[in-house]
Design a protein around this motif. Sequence first.
Motif, PDB file in Angstrom:
ATOM      1  N   CYS A  22     107.803 -16.577 -21.632  1.00 55.62           N
ATOM      2  CA  CYS A  22     109.142 -16.195 -21.231  1.00 55.62           C
ATOM      3  C   CYS A  22     110.502 -16.267 -21.982  1.00 55.62           C
ATOM      4  O   CYS A  22     111.580 -16.105 -21.846  1.00 55.62           O
ATOM      5  CB  CYS A  22     109.570 -17.560 -20.160  1.00 55.62           C
ATOM      6  N   PHE A  23     109.826 -16.424 -23.102  1.00 57.88           N
ATOM      7  CA  PHE A  23     110.976 -16.455 -24.578  1.00 57.88           C
ATOM      8  C   PHE A  23     110.748 -15.348 -25.577  1.00 57.88           C
ATOM      9  O   PHE A  23     109.506 -15.268 -25.642  1.00 57.88           O
ATOM     10  CB  PHE A  23     111.173 -17.798 -25.026  1.00 57.88           C
ATOM     11  N   PRO A  24     111.587 -14.843 -26.207  1.00 59.73           N
ATOM     12  CA  PRO A  24     111.329 -13.748 -27.059  1.00 59.73           C
ATOM     13  C   PRO A  24     110.664 -14.616 -28.473  1.00 59.73           C
ATOM     14  O   PRO A  24     110.934 -15.725 -28.671  1.00 59.73           O
ATOM     15  CB  PRO A  24     112.744 -13.556 -27.714  1.00 59.73           C
TER      16      PRO A  24
ATOM     17  N   GLY B 117     115.821 -23.329 -17.776  1.00 58.08           N
ATOM     18  CA  GLY B 117     117.139 -23.485 -18.270  1.00 58.08           C
ATOM     19  C   GLY B 117     117.662 -24.962 -18.139  1.00 58.08           C
ATOM     20  O   GLY B 117     118.794 -25.025 -17.925  1.00 58.08           O
ATOM     21  N   GLU B 118     117.007 -25.808 -17.537  1.00 52.87           N
ATOM     22  CA  GLU B 118     117.472 -27.135 -17.059  1.00 52.87           C
ATOM     23  C   GLU B 118     117.746 -28.164 -18.077  1.00 52.87           C
ATOM     24  O   GLU B 118     118.130 -29.200 -18.090  1.00 52.87           O
ATOM     25  CB  GLU B 118     116.605 -27.661 -15.953  1.00 52.87           C
ATOM     26  N   VAL B 119     116.878 -27.888 -19.453  1.00 54.37           N
ATOM     27  CA  VAL B 119     117.328 -28.668 -20.661  1.00 54.37           C
ATOM     28  C   VAL B 119     118.586 -28.571 -21.431  1.00 54.37           C
ATOM     29  O   VAL B 119     118.471 -27.412 -21.827  1.00 54.37           O
ATOM     30  CB  VAL B 119     115.898 -28.828 -21.388  1.00 54.37           C
ATOM     31  N   LYS B 120     119.222 -29.358 -21.256  1.00 53.49           N
ATOM     32  CA  LYS B 120     120.719 -29.303 -21.994  1.00 53.49           C
ATOM     33  C   LYS B 120     120.446 -28.996 -23.620  1.00 53.49           C
ATOM     34  O   LYS B 120     121.317 -28.412 -24.151  1.00 53.49           O
ATOM     35  CB  LYS B 120     121.554 -30.475 -21.839  1.00 53.49           C
ATOM     36  N   SER B 121     119.579 -29.528 -24.262  1.00 56.68           N
ATOM     37  CA  SER B 121     119.252 -29.671 -25.812  1.00 56.68           C
ATOM     38  C   SER B 121     118.785 -28.172 -26.069  1.00 56.68           C
ATOM     39  O   SER B 121     118.033 -27.590 -25.439  1.00 56.68           O
ATOM     40  CB  SER B 121     118.701 -30.646 -26.424  1.00 56.68           C
TER      41      SER B 121
ATOM     42  N   ALA C 223     119.042 -22.136 -24.852  1.00 55.38           N
ATOM     43  CA  ALA C 223     118.113 -21.583 -23.716  1.00 55.38           C
ATOM     44  C   ALA C 223     117.724 -20.233 -23.933  1.00 55.38           C
ATOM     45  O   ALA C 223     116.854 -19.826 -23.111  1.00 55.38           O
ATOM     46  CB  ALA C 223     118.907 -21.763 -22.412  1.00 55.38           C
ATOM     47  N   GLN C 224     118.029 -19.440 -25.012  1.00 57.51           N
ATOM     48  CA  GLN C 224     117.678 -18.263 -25.299  1.00 57.51           C
ATOM     49  C   GLN C 224     116.419 -18.131 -25.998  1.00 57.51           C
ATOM     50  O   GLN C 224     115.495 -17.221 -25.882  1.00 57.51           O
ATOM     51  CB  GLN C 224     118.603 -17.508 -25.951  1.00 57.51           C
TER      52      GLN C 224
ATOM     53  N   GLN D  46     111.222 -30.318 -29.798  1.00 51.74           N
ATOM     54  CA  GLN D  46     112.042 -30.376 -28.548  1.00 51.74           C
ATOM     55  C   GLN D  46     111.109 -30.481 -27.354  1.00 51.74           C
ATOM     56  O   GLN D  46     111.688 -31.395 -26.310  1.00 51.74           O
ATOM     57  CB  GLN D  46     112.935 -29.117 -28.469  1.00 51.74           C
ATOM     58  N   LEU D  47     110.074 -30.097 -27.338  1.00 49.67           N
ATOM     59  CA  LEU D  47     109.121 -30.170 -26.090  1.00 49.67           C
ATOM     60  C   LEU D  47     108.497 -31.505 -25.847  1.00 49.67           C
ATOM     61  O   LEU D  47     108.710 -31.910 -24.976  1.00 49.67           O
ATOM     62  CB  LEU D  47     107.824 -29.026 -26.212  1.00 49.67           C
TER      63      LEU D  47
END
Length: 101
Positions: free
Chosen positions: A19-21, A57-61, A64-65, A72-73
Amino acid sequence: MTAAELQQATKALAAMFSCFPQSALTDVEMQMRGYLSAVRDAELADLQAAIQRFVRGEVKSGNAQFCPSSAQLCIEVRERRTMRELMARRGAQVPAKQVAG
């Protein structure tokens, strides 16, 4: 995690990575090993919930790109565990409705 849970965790992580580059230089196998090592003591449900929040994209820290780092996970996995435990305690504190008969 059990062997079956590790397999499910691997699938969940692979879905997140897709889902992410990703950099063309990324060693996907090493990346997967690193993430699995970081979350090995987590509950599968907490990991899946954390991944879902990042993908949505619900995690603020963080940004999100881009894919979250393993750190972080892990932070989000701990947040999900805390929320799950709080909800379980709340559920245990609510008295069961008595059935009138």
